[in-house]
Scaffold this active site. Structure first.
Site, PDB file in Angstrom:
ATOM      1  N   CYS A   1      58.790  33.987 -24.401  1.00  0.00           N
ATOM      2  CA  CYS A   1      59.322  34.937 -23.413  1.00  0.00           C
ATOM      3  C   CYS A   1      58.482  34.943 -22.141  1.00  0.00           C
ATOM      4  O   CYS A   1      59.014  34.962 -21.042  1.00  0.00           O
ATOM      5  CB  CYS A   1      59.314  36.360 -23.976  1.00  0.00           C
ATOM      6  SG  CYS A   1      60.036  36.520 -25.601  1.00  0.00           S
ATOM      7  N   ASP A   2      57.156  34.958 -22.298  1.00  0.00           N
ATOM      8  CA  ASP A   2      56.285  35.279 -21.159  1.00  0.00           C
ATOM      9  C   ASP A   2      55.396  34.137 -20.693  1.00  0.00           C
ATOM     10  O   ASP A   2      54.746  34.256 -19.649  1.00  0.00           O
ATOM     11  CB  ASP A   2      55.388  36.481 -21.519  1.00  0.00           C
ATOM     12  CG  ASP A   2      56.214  37.736 -21.790  1.00  0.00           C
ATOM     13  OD1 ASP A   2      57.314  37.837 -21.225  1.00  0.00           O
ATOM     14  OD2 ASP A   2      55.760  38.588 -22.567  1.00  0.00           O
TER      15      ASP A   2
ATOM     16  N   CYS B   1      54.811  37.240 -27.205  1.00  0.00           N
ATOM     17  CA  CYS B   1      55.862  36.213 -27.229  1.00  0.00           C
ATOM     18  C   CYS B   1      55.622  35.182 -26.121  1.00  0.00           C
ATOM     19  O   CYS B   1      55.904  35.447 -24.950  1.00  0.00           O
ATOM     20  CB  CYS B   1      57.229  36.881 -27.058  1.00  0.00           C
ATOM     21  SG  CYS B   1      58.601  35.715 -26.983  1.00  0.00           S
TER      22      CYS B   1
END
Ligand SMILES: Cc1cc2nc3c(=O)[nH]c(=O)nc-3n(C[C@H](O)[C@H](O)[C@H](O)COP(=O)(O)OP(=O)(O)OC[C@H]3O[C@@H](n4cnc5c(N)ncnc54)[C@H](O)[C@@H]3O)c2cc1C
Length: 322
Positions: free
Chosen positions: A139-140, A136
């Site tokens: 997300c990261d 992701c």
């Protein structure tokens, strides 16, 4: 075997299911949440969460989900440690069966079973999850500011993730095992026009290379799918973008799924093709797949469910009076 009955039955204890439970409990629907095999959902598998609103400091995924569960219980949710293996949506109350044989009945049902990212299935990938291997970029990606990153895949998600990562990195490599992409033409044009993205064609990842100690990922070992030649690239982060598995097998044939297997909902709502069944979170959302959007649609599902029950109860009262 026991039977557990409630107005509002919720499957899944990630941000979507627990947000639905918080709103449902506060609307007097006495929710039951069946947690499934991953209590707390996907966020329990990560560490730092920096993008869930309300927390100025970095928080931990498992801690956030623990708080959500406590909040849901505090307002009156019953949590059940069971996994649903059978459904009957042909009449209300809906009747679901747990894997130990317990029966769960709900006047309304909220499906919040999520969607799991697909991984390549390499041991080295598994070992480096959270230490350089991710599924992701939203997300990261932020954790790889100024670093070298790679994206693995050839569809829309892979191209979108590569483009997104250029916000953080000026060294992005897209690795695809074929010689052409499946992504939409407009995305491909943007990809090829970007000066900070290069594409490696006909390459399969054979190993996520561990730098040892606490270093995490340092590179990827690749094999050419045409020549068999091996090569290696440097990478601090590698994002696997080869699709997701929405957890909907249970519902196939019972309600409408879209072509990719996600629960189909009416645009702008959480209503499914079965009256009284609502879906929220990643199981119905293939575009955003974030904790905050899952929580948002969880809230929507509880409000949609409350309005549905209010309308049904009003009809029943009117019929009884006639
Ligand atoms: C490693 C990682 C890091 C991430 N980092 C972030 C981040 O930093 N920020 C962010 O916003 N998002 C992040 N995400 C994405 C985020 O976790 C998801 O978008 C979010 O969890 C989706 O919530 P959900 O409630 O829809 O589903 P999930 O969290 O996937 O929960 C699904 C729930 O359904 C249950 N379930 C499934 N099948 C059944 C069944 N048959 N019976 C009963 N229960 C069932 C499971 O046990 C689980 O409790 C990350 C995801 C991963 C994997």
């Amino acid at each position: 075997m026991a039977t557990h009955s409630t107005k509002m039955l919720i499957l899944g204890s990630g941000p979507a299911g627990l947000s639905a439970a918080i709103y449902g409990a506060r609307a007097g629907m006495s929710p039951i949440v069946v947690q499934g095999i991953q209590p707390g959902g996907q966020l329990t598998t990560t560490t730092d969460v920096e993008n869930y609103p309300g927390f100025a400091d970095v928080i931990q995924g498992p801690w956030l989900m623990e708080q959500m569960e406590k909040q849901a219980v505090h307002v009156g949710t019953r949590m059940m440690w069971d996994t649903i293996t059978g459904v009957d949506l042909s009449r209300r109350p809906f009747r679901l069966t747990g894997d130990g044989g317990d029966v769960y009945q709900g006047e309304v049902l909220v499906i919040a079973t999520g969607a799991q990212a697909k991984w390549l299935g390499l041991d080295s990938e598994q070992a480096l999850k959270g230490k350089g291997a991710s599924a992701c970029a939203t997300c990261d990606g932020f954790f790889y500011r100024g670093k070298t990153v790679a994206v693995i895949g050839g569809g829309n998600t892979a191209v979108e993730e590569a483009l997104y990562l250029t916000n953080h990195s000026d060294d992005v490599t897209l690795i695809h095992r074929r010689d052409s992409l499946r992504a939409e033409r407009i995305l491909q044009e943007r990809l090829h026009a970007h000066p900070n993205i290069r594409v490696l064609w006909n390459k399969e990842v054979r190993e996520f290379v561990d730098g040892g100690g606490n270093v995490g990922l340092v590179g990827l070992r690749l094999e050419d799918t045409v020549t068999g030649e091996e090569s290696r690239i440097d990478a601090d982060g590698a994002f696997v973008a080869i699709g997701h598995h929405p957890a909907t097998e249970l519902f196939r044939g019972h309600l409408d799924l879209d072509d990719d297997g996600y629960v189909a909902v009416e645009t702008g709502s959480t209503r499914t093709s079965v009256a009284g069944v609502f879906a929220c979170g990643d199981v119905m959302d293939k575009h955003y797949r974030q904790a905050v959007t899952a929580a948002g649609t969880g809230c929507m599902a509880a409000l949609d469910a409350e309005r549905f029950l209010a309308a049904v109860e009003f009809e029943e009262l009117r019929e009884a009076a006639e």
